[in-house]
Design a protein around this motif. Structure first.
Motif, PDB file in Angstrom:
ATOM      1  N   THR A   1      -2.437   9.115   3.190  1.00 33.63           N
ATOM      2  CA  THR A   1      -3.470   9.035   2.153  1.00 33.63           C
ATOM      3  C   THR A   1      -4.226  10.350   2.038  1.00 33.63           C
ATOM      4  OG1 THR A   1      -3.745   6.655   2.521  1.00 33.63           O
ATOM      5  CG2 THR A   1      -5.533   7.799   1.394  1.00 33.63           C
ATOM      6  N   LEU A   2      -4.595  10.920   3.171  1.00 35.10           N
ATOM      7  CA  LEU A   2      -5.287  12.209   3.150  1.00 35.10           C
ATOM      8  C   LEU A   2      -4.404  13.294   2.541  1.00 35.10           C
ATOM      9  CD1 LEU A   2      -7.124  12.359   6.605  1.00 35.10           C
ATOM     10  CD2 LEU A   2      -8.123  11.986   4.358  1.00 35.10           C
TER      11      LEU A   2
ATOM     12  N   LEU B   1      -0.424   6.179  10.171  1.00 33.63           N
ATOM     13  CA  LEU B   1       0.462   6.759   9.165  1.00 33.63           C
ATOM     14  C   LEU B   1      -0.138   6.617   7.768  1.00 33.63           C
ATOM     15  CD1 LEU B   1       3.195   8.040   8.472  1.00 33.63           C
ATOM     16  CD2 LEU B   1       4.149   5.725   8.339  1.00 33.63           C
ATOM     17  N   ALA B   2      -0.674   5.437   7.471  1.00 34.89           N
ATOM     18  CA  ALA B   2      -1.293   5.209   6.164  1.00 34.89           C
ATOM     19  C   ALA B   2      -2.481   6.144   5.963  1.00 34.89           C
ATOM     20  CB  ALA B   2      -1.729   3.751   6.039  1.00 34.89           C
TER      21      ALA B   2
ATOM     22  N   TYR C   1       0.833  -1.209   0.000  1.00 37.61           N
ATOM     23  CA  TYR C   1       0.000   0.000   0.000  1.00 37.61           C
ATOM     24  C   TYR C   1       0.866   1.256   0.000  1.00 37.61           C
ATOM     25  CZ  TYR C   1      -3.459   3.475   1.257  1.00 37.61           C
ATOM     26  OH  TYR C   1      -4.261   4.587   1.249  1.00 37.61           O
ATOM     27  N   PHE C   2       1.900   1.262   0.846  1.00 40.33           N
ATOM     28  CA  PHE C   2       2.796   2.419   0.891  1.00 40.33           C
ATOM     29  C   PHE C   2       3.538   2.585  -0.437  1.00 40.33           C
ATOM     30  CE2 PHE C   2       2.746   1.970   5.670  1.00 40.33           C
ATOM     31  CZ  PHE C   2       2.144   3.199   5.894  1.00 40.33           C
ATOM     32  N   ALA C   3       3.836   1.475  -1.109  1.00 36.99           N
ATOM     33  CA  ALA C   3       4.507   1.547  -2.412  1.00 36.99           C
ATOM     34  C   ALA C   3       3.597   2.215  -3.446  1.00 36.99           C
ATOM     35  CB  ALA C   3       4.907   0.149  -2.876  1.00 36.99           C
ATOM     36  N   VAL C   4       2.324   1.820  -3.457  1.00 34.34           N
ATOM     37  CA  VAL C   4       1.360   2.440  -4.377  1.00 34.34           C
ATOM     38  C   VAL C   4       1.201   3.924  -4.050  1.00 34.34           C
ATOM     39  CG1 VAL C   4      -1.061   2.472  -5.105  1.00 34.34           C
ATOM     40  CG2 VAL C   4       0.114   0.295  -4.801  1.00 34.34           C
ATOM     41  N   LEU C   5       1.122   4.228  -2.764  1.00 35.25           N
ATOM     42  CA  LEU C   5       0.962   5.619  -2.333  1.00 35.25           C
ATOM     43  C   LEU C   5       2.187   6.453  -2.712  1.00 35.25           C
ATOM     44  CD1 LEU C   5      -1.263   7.165  -0.792  1.00 35.25           C
ATOM     45  CD2 LEU C   5       0.061   6.807   1.294  1.00 35.25           C
TER      46      LEU C   5
ATOM     47  N   VAL D   1      -8.591   2.236  -0.899  1.00 34.78           N
ATOM     48  CA  VAL D   1      -9.190   2.981   0.210  1.00 34.78           C
ATOM     49  C   VAL D   1     -10.645   2.561   0.410  1.00 34.78           C
ATOM     50  CG1 VAL D   1      -9.976   5.279   0.901  1.00 34.78           C
ATOM     51  CG2 VAL D   1      -7.649   4.961   0.069  1.00 34.78           C
ATOM     52  N   VAL D   2     -11.346   2.344  -0.690  1.00 32.84           N
ATOM     53  CA  VAL D   2     -12.737   1.896  -0.601  1.00 32.84           C
ATOM     54  C   VAL D   2     -12.813   0.498   0.012  1.00 32.84           C
ATOM     55  CG1 VAL D   2     -14.773   1.258  -1.946  1.00 32.84           C
ATOM     56  CG2 VAL D   2     -13.512   3.339  -2.506  1.00 32.84           C
ATOM     57  N   LEU D   3     -11.923  -0.393  -0.406  1.00 35.17           N
ATOM     58  CA  LEU D   3     -11.928  -1.760   0.113  1.00 35.17           C
ATOM     59  C   LEU D   3     -11.561  -1.802   1.595  1.00 35.17           C
ATOM     60  CD1 LEU D   3     -10.216  -3.650  -2.860  1.00 35.17           C
ATOM     61  CD2 LEU D   3     -12.639  -3.656  -2.246  1.00 35.17           C
ATOM     62  N   VAL D   4     -10.650  -0.926   2.004  1.00 35.32           N
ATOM     63  CA  VAL D   4     -10.212  -0.902   3.403  1.00 35.32           C
ATOM     64  C   VAL D   4     -11.364  -0.565   4.340  1.00 35.32           C
ATOM     65  CG1 VAL D   4      -8.836   0.476   5.025  1.00 35.32           C
ATOM     66  CG2 VAL D   4      -7.770  -0.478   2.995  1.00 35.32           C
ATOM     67  N   LEU D   5     -12.334   0.177   3.843  1.00 34.97           N
ATOM     68  CA  LEU D   5     -13.455   0.574   4.694  1.00 34.97           C
ATOM     69  C   LEU D   5     -14.194  -0.625   5.281  1.00 34.97           C
ATOM     70  CD1 LEU D   5     -14.960   3.563   2.693  1.00 34.97           C
ATOM     71  CD2 LEU D   5     -13.801   3.650   4.893  1.00 34.97           C
ATOM     72  N   MET D   6     -14.159  -1.750   4.591  1.00 34.23           N
ATOM     73  CA  MET D   6     -14.834  -2.940   5.108  1.00 34.23           C
ATOM     74  C   MET D   6     -14.149  -3.493   6.352  1.00 34.23           C
ATOM     75  SD  MET D   6     -17.459  -3.173   3.304  1.00 34.23           S
ATOM     76  CE  MET D   6     -18.066  -4.702   3.999  1.00 34.23           C
ATOM     77  N   LYS D   7     -12.910  -3.062   6.598  1.00 30.53           N
ATOM     78  CA  LYS D   7     -12.186  -3.492   7.793  1.00 30.53           C
ATOM     79  C   LYS D   7     -12.415  -2.558   8.978  1.00 30.53           C
ATOM     80  CE  LYS D   7     -10.091  -7.063   5.964  1.00 30.53           C
ATOM     81  NZ  LYS D   7     -10.307  -8.452   6.476  1.00 30.53           N
ATOM     82  N   VAL D   8     -13.089  -1.443   8.732  1.00 30.48           N
ATOM     83  CA  VAL D   8     -13.360  -0.494   9.812  1.00 30.48           C
ATOM     84  C   VAL D   8     -14.431  -1.071  10.739  1.00 30.48           C
ATOM     85  CG1 VAL D   8     -14.229   1.808  10.366  1.00 30.48           C
ATOM     86  CG2 VAL D   8     -12.731   1.475   8.388  1.00 30.48           C
TER      87      VAL D   8
END
Length: 264
Positions: free
Chosen positions: A189-190, A184-185, A35-39, A94-101
């Motif tokens: 991202t923001l 940090l992620a 994820y950090f690599a993509v960012l 980011v959209v997919l990560v929301l399912m882990k919230v």
């Protein structure tokens, strides 16, 4: 069964548990690293695109993909597409990560609840105008790579709007002190979202002010189309401003609903 047998079974269970924990840790580390690599590439790509687009605007008064004499680095158009791809991929992650919230209400529920706010629909109208501008550019374009770049902008605008709708009711994770990597992620991202939309807002506003558009042979097009193009180009700038404003407020404001407070 003897006491020795129970002891062996217990040790085996502990070993299996340790292996599972190690695998879970490895998966999390690899996932965050990717994820950090993509960012990171999204950020680097944004810098390269900013250099390319700014140079083309001030030197030739042209959109980046129409610039012919850019010499600061090679394969500028291909790098622009790579940046767009990283941006869209990052946004979808980011959209997919929301399912882990924890306690997240779900995609459809979030869209349904947010659609009750007037700002939801005005933002949707801004998206339609932004997409319309890119469609106008595509309809006048003959080069395949230019069309591909415009499609990339459309995908980016749609995916970013989706993030705004789905992130609106998600509180910032500042309270979870045991997850510094996620903090940090989240923050990075923001920041990338803010910088990306801020630059696009400035670029589109400046282009509209100097009547620079991505339309092929703009000066030779009918005056009515010129007027429409300039209007939607300026309106597209307001779209990017709205996106930037949301992520900026999301960074500082821990309220759960930014749409209802018109913070977009």
């Amino acid at each position: 069964m003897s006491e020795t047998t129970y002891t062996l079974i217990g040790r085996d269970a502990e070993k299996i548990k340790c292996r599972l924990c190690s695998r879970q840790v490895c998966v999390k580390v690899v996932t965050l690293t990717l994820y950090f690599a993509v960012l990171l590439w999204r950020f680097i790509g944004l810098i390269l695109y900013s250099i390319h687009a700014t140079d083309c605007f001030f030197r030739e008064k042209l959109a980046s993909y129409r610039c012919k004499n850019f010499t600061l680095f090679s394969h500028a158009d291909e790098l622009e597409i790579a940046w767009q791809s990283a941006s869209v991929i990052n946004t979808l992650l980011v959209v997919l990560v929301l399912m882990k919230v924890p306690d997240y209400e779900g995609y459809l529920s979030a869209l349904r609840n947010n659609s009750k706010h007037a700002r939801f629909w005005s933002l949707f109208c801004q998206l339609l105008v932004a997409v319309t501008y890119n469609v106008i550019v595509i309809s006048t374009e003959s080069l395949g790579i230019s069309k591909f770049i415009e499609v990339g902008f459309i995908l980016g605008e749609i995916s970013t709007t989706l993030v705004v709708y789905l992130w609106n009711n998600v509180p910032a994770p500042w309270r979870e002190s045991r997850l510094p990597a996620r903090h940090l992620a989240y923050t990075l991202t923001l920041i990338v979202f803010i910088l990306e939309n801020l630059y696009l807002f400035i670029l589109m506003s400046t282009q509209a002010a100097f009547e620079v558009t991505g339309v092929n042979n703009f000066r030779r097009t009918p005056s009515a189309l010129q007027a429409i193009t300039l209007v939607v180009n300026a309106a597209e700038a307001t779209f990017y401003y709205a996106m930037m404003k949301f992520f900026w407020n999301k960074w500082f404001d821990d309220r759960r609903n930014l749409l209802i407070n018109d913070n977009v």
